[in-house]
Design an enzyme around this catalytic site. Structure first.
Site, mmCIF file in Angstrom:
data_model
loop_
_atom_site.group_PDB
_atom_site.id
_atom_site.type_symbol
_atom_site.label_atom_id
_atom_site.label_comp_id
_atom_site.label_asym_id
_atom_site.label_seq_id
_atom_site.Cartn_x
_atom_site.Cartn_y
_atom_site.Cartn_z
ATOM 1 N N GLU A 12 5.979 -14.606 1.865
ATOM 2 C CA GLU A 12 5.082 -14.729 3.008
ATOM 3 C C GLU A 12 3.902 -15.656 2.699
ATOM 4 O OE1 GLU A 12 5.458 -10.388 3.026
ATOM 5 O OE2 GLU A 12 5.074 -10.506 5.166
ATOM 6 N N ASN B 1 -5.001 -12.477 2.085
ATOM 7 C CA ASN B 1 -4.487 -11.318 2.815
ATOM 8 C C ASN B 1 -5.505 -10.203 2.627
ATOM 9 O OD1 ASN B 1 -3.113 -9.152 3.867
ATOM 10 N ND2 ASN B 1 -1.258 -9.454 2.641
ATOM 11 N N GLY C 27 6.531 -1.024 4.355
ATOM 12 C CA GLY C 27 6.784 -1.148 5.789
ATOM 13 C C GLY C 27 8.180 -1.747 5.926
ATOM 14 N N GLY D 199 10.455 -2.904 2.875
ATOM 15 C CA GLY D 199 9.472 -2.669 1.816
ATOM 16 C C GLY D 199 8.806 -1.338 2.091
ATOM 17 N N HIS E 253 5.766 -8.366 10.687
ATOM 18 C CA HIS E 253 6.532 -8.999 9.590
ATOM 19 C C HIS E 253 7.080 -10.366 10.022
ATOM 20 C CE1 HIS E 253 7.613 -4.829 7.700
ATOM 21 N NE2 HIS E 253 6.549 -5.349 7.089
ATOM 22 N N ARG F 147 5.897 6.003 7.141
ATOM 23 C CA ARG F 147 5.912 5.970 8.614
ATOM 24 C C ARG F 147 7.305 6.348 9.119
ATOM 25 N NH1 ARG F 147 3.934 -0.097 8.980
ATOM 26 N NH2 ARG F 147 3.498 -0.066 6.754
ATOM 27 N N ARG G 44 -3.591 -14.246 6.527
ATOM 28 C CA ARG G 44 -2.669 -13.359 7.224
ATOM 29 C C ARG G 44 -3.489 -12.541 8.221
ATOM 30 N NH1 ARG G 44 -0.023 -7.730 5.452
ATOM 31 N NH2 ARG G 44 1.382 -7.557 7.221
#
Ligand code: ADP
Length: 417
Positions: A398, A26, A228, A226, A196, A257, A107
């Site tokens: 993930e 990642n 995000g 999380g 996601h 955000r 990813r």
């Protein structure tokens, strides 16, 4: 689409063994996270993180066979970061020889409308991910740097790209279309993509298994909460709506955000001297919980709430209210709700936030088991038997999902493997 769950656990002698490890990568703009996974059983063999690549004082952490090491190093780019990771494997184990790896799984954040499933990476795929950079300026360049570095380090090993957006390519037009001018949609590809997806796919499949039903017969809303955060409506194993949009800024309130906003805010601010770049920066880094409560760390926000801080209390209310509205909307989209699942750092660990959200959903017949919610650890059912839909905590994984997709893609290319 390849189904990671159908991957057999064993291969015949002389074939590529499904139990050979997959290195999951990642790569962010200045970081490289990796995890060596045994995909059949899902065991983690090693993890590592190299941060501040190309910035001052890069650091590397590696958890290998029997210890965790941390050190500062000189790491100007992702290729040298890969060499650092390989050196950490050589020094602290487990042994990582390219010949022992089944694949490297990457990813990749934005696959646009081009990638509806994981793919084996070749020069053409790299070029297509590059072409998507304008849609994901913050993410795809780092992902590409990781891909190139891994290809340089592991020449002959299959590299598989797994896209955050791919799971949502099943959204119907009514869910992905924005009501904006045709030119923006046709030429500039403005639409909802969603993110996601790897987490939503993993958790929704786990939920179906926990309910004892096939995914095809299960309707669930997954809340990935999380730093995000996004919600996803999963109908019969397929994503039919999700809260993030063209970018990961839309939808739920996140750490830094804002989630959904009135589109008129941008031109309003611009007329008041806030240029679009400052707007973009503020929406990515200085909004959400950080803007409302002064911290983007949910644990800190809850500490402030407990200390009586009114701003923090409002921040949690705004976040929980938004989540509950999305679940209500998705219950309508699904027509029948079998399960609601919480995942991500906040979803897995904050009993208070879960109680707040489920409490707002009494209209759907959801009923929290307060004791089970407080005691939840790992995969846990937190609804009462009387609840109209089951509510679960399901830790996401993930990296395992990426590893299993990588195995499935390699097997699809080598049916005898
Ligand atoms: P990322 O999106 O970066 O992967 P995570 O899924 O790890 O982030 O979630 C990070 C968030 O989870 C942070 O806001 C953190 O405060 C929150 N979190 C972690 N543990 C707890 C906990 N025990 N209680 C409440 N929130 C928690």
């Amino acid at each position: 689409m390849t189904d990671p769950d159908t991957t057999p656990g064993r291969a015949a002698p002389g074939q590529v063994a499904a139990t050979a490890p997959v290195l999951v990568v990642n790569a962010g703009s200045s970081s490289l996270k990796y995890r060596l996974v045994e995909p059949s059983a899902g065991h983690t063999l090693a993890t590592g993180l190299i941060e501040r690549i190309g910035e001052g004082h890069p650091r590397a952490r590696h958890t290998g066979s029997d210890c965790t090491t941390e050190r500062e190093l000189d790491c100007p780019d992702h290729e040298s970061a890969f060499q650092v990771a390989l050196a950490a494997f050589a020094e602290h184990g487990p042994p990582l020889r390219a010949a022992d790896l089944l694949a490297v799984g990457h990813r990749v954040v934005h696959g646009g409308s081009r990638f509806a499933a994981p793919v084996l990476v070749d020069d053409d795929v790299i070029a297509q991910i590059e072409a998507l950079v304008p849609l994901a300026l913050l993410h795809n360049p780092g992902n590409l740097a990781g891909l190139r570095a891994a290809r340089a380090a592991f020449g002959g090993i299959p590299q598989v790209a797994v896209f955050d957006t791919a799971f949502h390519q099943t959204l119907p037009p009514a869910a992905y279309t924005y009501a904006v001018p045709r030119d923006w949609r046709d030429r500039l590809h403005v639409r909802r993509y969603g993110f996601h997806g790897t987490s939503h796919a993993y958790v929704s499949r786990r939920v179906a298994a926990l309910l004892g039903r096939p995914p095809q017969a299960t309707n669930a809303v997954v809340l990935h909460l999380g730093n995000g955060a996004s919600a996803c409506a999963v109908e019969g194993g397929r994503s039919i709506d999700t809260s993030m949009g063209l970018s990961p800024l839309g939808g739920l309130v996140m750490g830094t955000r804002p989630g959904d906003l009135d589109p008129a805010i941008a031109p309003y601010l611009s007329r008041h001297g806030i240029p679009v770049l400052a707007y973009d920066e503020a929406l990515n880094h200085d909004s959400g919980l950080r803007a409302l409560a002064g911290s983007n760390d949910f644990r800190e926000v809850m500490r402030l709430v407990e200390a009586g801080d009114a701003d923090a209390r409002l921040a949690v209310e705004v976040a929980a209210y938004r989540i509950a509205k999305y679940v209500g909307g998705y219950a309508v989209a699904l027509g029948r709700l079998d399960a609601l699942a919480f995942t991500g750092g906040i979803g897995e660990h904050s009993a208070a936030l879960r109680a707040d959200v489920v409490g707002r959903l009494a209209v759907l017949g959801l009923e929290l088991d307060t004791a089970a919610n407080a005691a939840a650890s790992g995969e846990s059912r937190i609804s009462t038997p009387a609840s109209a839909a089951q509510v679960w905590v399901v830790p996401t994984d993930e990296e395992l999902e990426i590893a299993r997709h990588a195995v499935a893609v390699v097997r699809a290319g080598h049916p005898s493997a």
